[in-house]
Design a protein around this motif. Structure first.
Motif, mmCIF file in Angstrom:
data_model
loop_
_atom_site.group_PDB
_atom_site.id
_atom_site.type_symbol
_atom_site.label_atom_id
_atom_site.label_comp_id
_atom_site.label_asym_id
_atom_site.label_seq_id
_atom_site.Cartn_x
_atom_site.Cartn_y
_atom_site.Cartn_z
ATOM 1 N N LEU A 43 -9.893 -63.354 -6.841
ATOM 2 C CA LEU A 43 -9.751 -63.139 -8.233
ATOM 3 C C LEU A 43 -11.152 -62.701 -8.536
ATOM 4 O O LEU A 43 -12.096 -63.447 -8.321
ATOM 5 C CB LEU A 43 -9.393 -64.453 -9.038
ATOM 6 C CG LEU A 43 -8.911 -64.367 -10.653
ATOM 7 C CD1 LEU A 43 -8.185 -65.041 -10.878
ATOM 8 C CD2 LEU A 43 -10.448 -64.881 -11.398
ATOM 9 N N ILE A 44 -11.303 -61.615 -9.465
ATOM 10 C CA ILE A 44 -12.534 -61.176 -9.776
ATOM 11 C C ILE A 44 -12.478 -61.597 -11.702
ATOM 12 O O ILE A 44 -11.528 -61.492 -12.326
ATOM 13 C CB ILE A 44 -12.504 -59.709 -9.855
ATOM 14 C CG1 ILE A 44 -12.733 -59.284 -8.604
ATOM 15 C CG2 ILE A 44 -13.778 -59.211 -10.632
ATOM 16 C CD1 ILE A 44 -12.465 -57.766 -8.307
ATOM 17 N N LEU A 45 -13.663 -62.181 -11.870
ATOM 18 C CA LEU A 45 -13.819 -62.784 -13.279
ATOM 19 C C LEU A 45 -14.790 -61.719 -14.048
ATOM 20 O O LEU A 45 -16.055 -61.675 -13.520
ATOM 21 C CB LEU A 45 -14.470 -64.163 -13.274
ATOM 22 C CG LEU A 45 -14.810 -64.322 -14.847
ATOM 23 C CD1 LEU A 45 -13.626 -64.593 -15.697
ATOM 24 C CD2 LEU A 45 -15.545 -65.970 -14.632
ATOM 25 N N SER A 46 -14.575 -60.798 -14.964
ATOM 26 C CA SER A 46 -15.345 -59.986 -15.538
ATOM 27 C C SER A 46 -15.627 -60.502 -16.795
ATOM 28 O O SER A 46 -14.741 -61.150 -17.434
ATOM 29 C CB SER A 46 -14.729 -58.530 -15.633
ATOM 30 O OG SER A 46 -13.316 -58.381 -15.298
ATOM 31 N N VAL A 47 -16.842 -60.532 -17.239
ATOM 32 C CA VAL A 47 -17.411 -61.170 -18.486
ATOM 33 C C VAL A 47 -18.181 -60.191 -19.095
ATOM 34 O O VAL A 47 -19.243 -59.582 -18.720
ATOM 35 C CB VAL A 47 -18.360 -62.642 -18.059
ATOM 36 C CG1 VAL A 47 -18.821 -63.099 -19.380
ATOM 37 C CG2 VAL A 47 -17.615 -63.492 -17.272
ATOM 38 N N TRP A 48 -17.840 -59.798 -20.415
ATOM 39 C CA TRP A 48 -18.661 -58.857 -21.342
ATOM 40 C C TRP A 48 -19.268 -59.632 -22.390
ATOM 41 O O TRP A 48 -19.017 -60.441 -23.169
ATOM 42 C CB TRP A 48 -17.562 -58.255 -22.126
ATOM 43 C CG TRP A 48 -18.247 -57.161 -23.058
ATOM 44 C CD1 TRP A 48 -19.470 -56.838 -23.205
ATOM 45 C CD2 TRP A 48 -17.453 -56.725 -24.250
ATOM 46 N NE1 TRP A 48 -19.615 -55.883 -24.428
ATOM 47 C CE2 TRP A 48 -18.410 -55.814 -24.883
ATOM 48 C CE3 TRP A 48 -16.199 -56.921 -24.560
ATOM 49 C CZ2 TRP A 48 -17.999 -55.096 -25.872
ATOM 50 C CZ3 TRP A 48 -15.662 -56.124 -25.690
ATOM 51 C CH2 TRP A 48 -16.473 -55.592 -26.498
ATOM 52 N N ASN A 49 -20.807 -59.781 -21.974
ATOM 53 C CA ASN A 49 -21.733 -60.742 -22.935
ATOM 54 C C ASN A 49 -22.330 -59.866 -24.095
ATOM 55 O O ASN A 49 -22.862 -58.810 -23.780
ATOM 56 C CB ASN A 49 -22.965 -61.238 -22.068
ATOM 57 C CG ASN A 49 -22.357 -62.156 -20.759
ATOM 58 O OD1 ASN A 49 -22.019 -63.167 -21.243
ATOM 59 N ND2 ASN A 49 -22.591 -61.676 -19.664
ATOM 60 N N ILE A 50 -21.932 -60.502 -25.108
ATOM 61 C CA ILE A 50 -22.407 -59.867 -26.375
ATOM 62 C C ILE A 50 -23.864 -60.215 -26.877
ATOM 63 O O ILE A 50 -24.286 -61.271 -26.659
ATOM 64 C CB ILE A 50 -21.426 -60.048 -27.660
ATOM 65 C CG1 ILE A 50 -20.015 -59.979 -27.278
ATOM 66 C CG2 ILE A 50 -21.706 -59.323 -28.880
ATOM 67 C CD1 ILE A 50 -19.730 -58.580 -26.720
ATOM 68 N N ALA A 51 -24.507 -59.109 -27.191
ATOM 69 C CA ALA A 51 -26.155 -59.493 -27.494
ATOM 70 C C ALA A 51 -26.419 -59.869 -28.718
ATOM 71 O O ALA A 51 -27.191 -60.774 -28.719
ATOM 72 C CB ALA A 51 -26.668 -58.044 -27.409
ATOM 73 N N ASP A 52 -25.688 -59.732 -29.831
ATOM 74 C CA ASP A 52 -25.907 -60.162 -31.213
ATOM 75 C C ASP A 52 -25.119 -61.187 -31.666
ATOM 76 O O ASP A 52 -25.039 -61.693 -32.721
ATOM 77 C CB ASP A 52 -26.145 -59.201 -32.175
ATOM 78 C CG ASP A 52 -24.731 -58.212 -32.203
ATOM 79 O OD1 ASP A 52 -23.673 -58.511 -31.486
ATOM 80 O OD2 ASP A 52 -24.547 -57.488 -33.068
#
Length: 281
Positions: A174-183
């Motif tokens: 399983l691949i966990l992709s995480v999009w981290n928001i800057a603001d």
């Protein structure tokens, strides 16, 4: 007494606004891994059924950022900590459909429904010997990202692609992709089931195109080389409900819905809207 009543009413109003804001954020959502398809994408396009609310808003898996030190609790990672998306954490007996991959170069695509100033995109993978029949926990993951992309606060396009390098693995992972928001204090989480050297697993699976149709690897639409199958879709109906992957024709153009919609006129929702233009008919 009158002053106390005003204070109580003011607090109640603040609470109502907070709940409304929370619901609005959940309803509109912002992005998900679409290729290889994440669990959210598989639910939205109908490949996997009995998914609940996530079928209508695959882009809404937003939770606290800071993973792995912070973020969603163990067992709630795939749903971003949202109880209403708990179907994403259900391992389904280890039978989520998988995408066949190999170690080395792999392109990953995200579908974005809103732009956000972005810190990073981080990619994690399960350890050798992980148990796909159990909900995902941190002790099942290699907690150092195998790939990461620093956006420096810039905003992604409607479709965001990354050329990642998958580590040496075998079998199901399983691949966990995480999009981290800057603001903001949040991130978006996507769980992608893959098989190194294997075929598509799980049940149900998608049928192969027939009658000479071929799948366009760039966006997953199915076209017929002789007639253009997109243009054979039914006309858009303002009263109908459409989910991710549904195709319609309207005013001489073929469109595909990227998520749940009703009453939104194709051609008017813009680049970041629900309807993606496929072809002129």
């Amino acid at each position: 007494m009158r002053k106390s009543r005003k204070i109580i009413l003011s607090l109640a109003g603040v609470g109502t606004l907070a709940v409304s804001a929370s619901l609005a954020a959940l309803a509109w959502g912002h992005g998900y891994t679409s290729d290889p398809p994440s669990r959210s994408a598989l639910c939205a396009d109908g490949t996997v059924t009995d998914c609940g609310a996530i079928s209508y808003e695959p882009q809404s898996v937003e939770g606290p950022k800071g993973f792995p030190d912070a973020g969603p609790a163990d067992g709630e990672i795939c749903a971003g900590g949202h109880a209403e998306f708990a179907e994403l954490d259900d391992p389904r007996g280890g039978n989520w459909p998988t995408t066949s991959v190999g170690s080395g170069a792999q392109t990953v695509s995200w579908t974005m429904t809103a732009q956000h100033s972005t810190a990073t995109f981080d990619y994690y993978i399960t350890k050798d010997g992980w148990d796909p029949t159990q909900p995902l926990t941190r002790d099942q993951l290699e907690l150092t990202p195998f790939d990461s992309f620093d956006m420096g606060g810039s905003k992604p396009d409607h479709t965001m692609t990354h050329d990642i390098t998958l580590p040496e693995k075998s079998g199901r992972h399983l691949i966990l992709s995480v999009w981290n928001i800057a603001d903001t204090a949040n991130a978006f989480y996507s769980c992608v089931d893959v098989d190194f050297g294997g075929g598509t697993g799980g049940d149900p699976t998608e049928a192969e195109p027939t009658d000479g149709a071929s799948e366009d690897p760039t966006d997953g639409t199915t076209t017929d080389p002789a007639t253009g199958a997109e243009c054979e879709a039914a006309a858009w109906d303002t009263g109908a409900t459409y989910t991710a992957g549904d195709q319609v024709t309207y005013d001489g153009v073929a469109y595909r819905a990227d998520w749940w919609t009703q009453g939104e006129e194709p051609g008017t929702t813009g680049e970041w809207g629900v309807w993606k233009e496929l072809a002129t008919c």
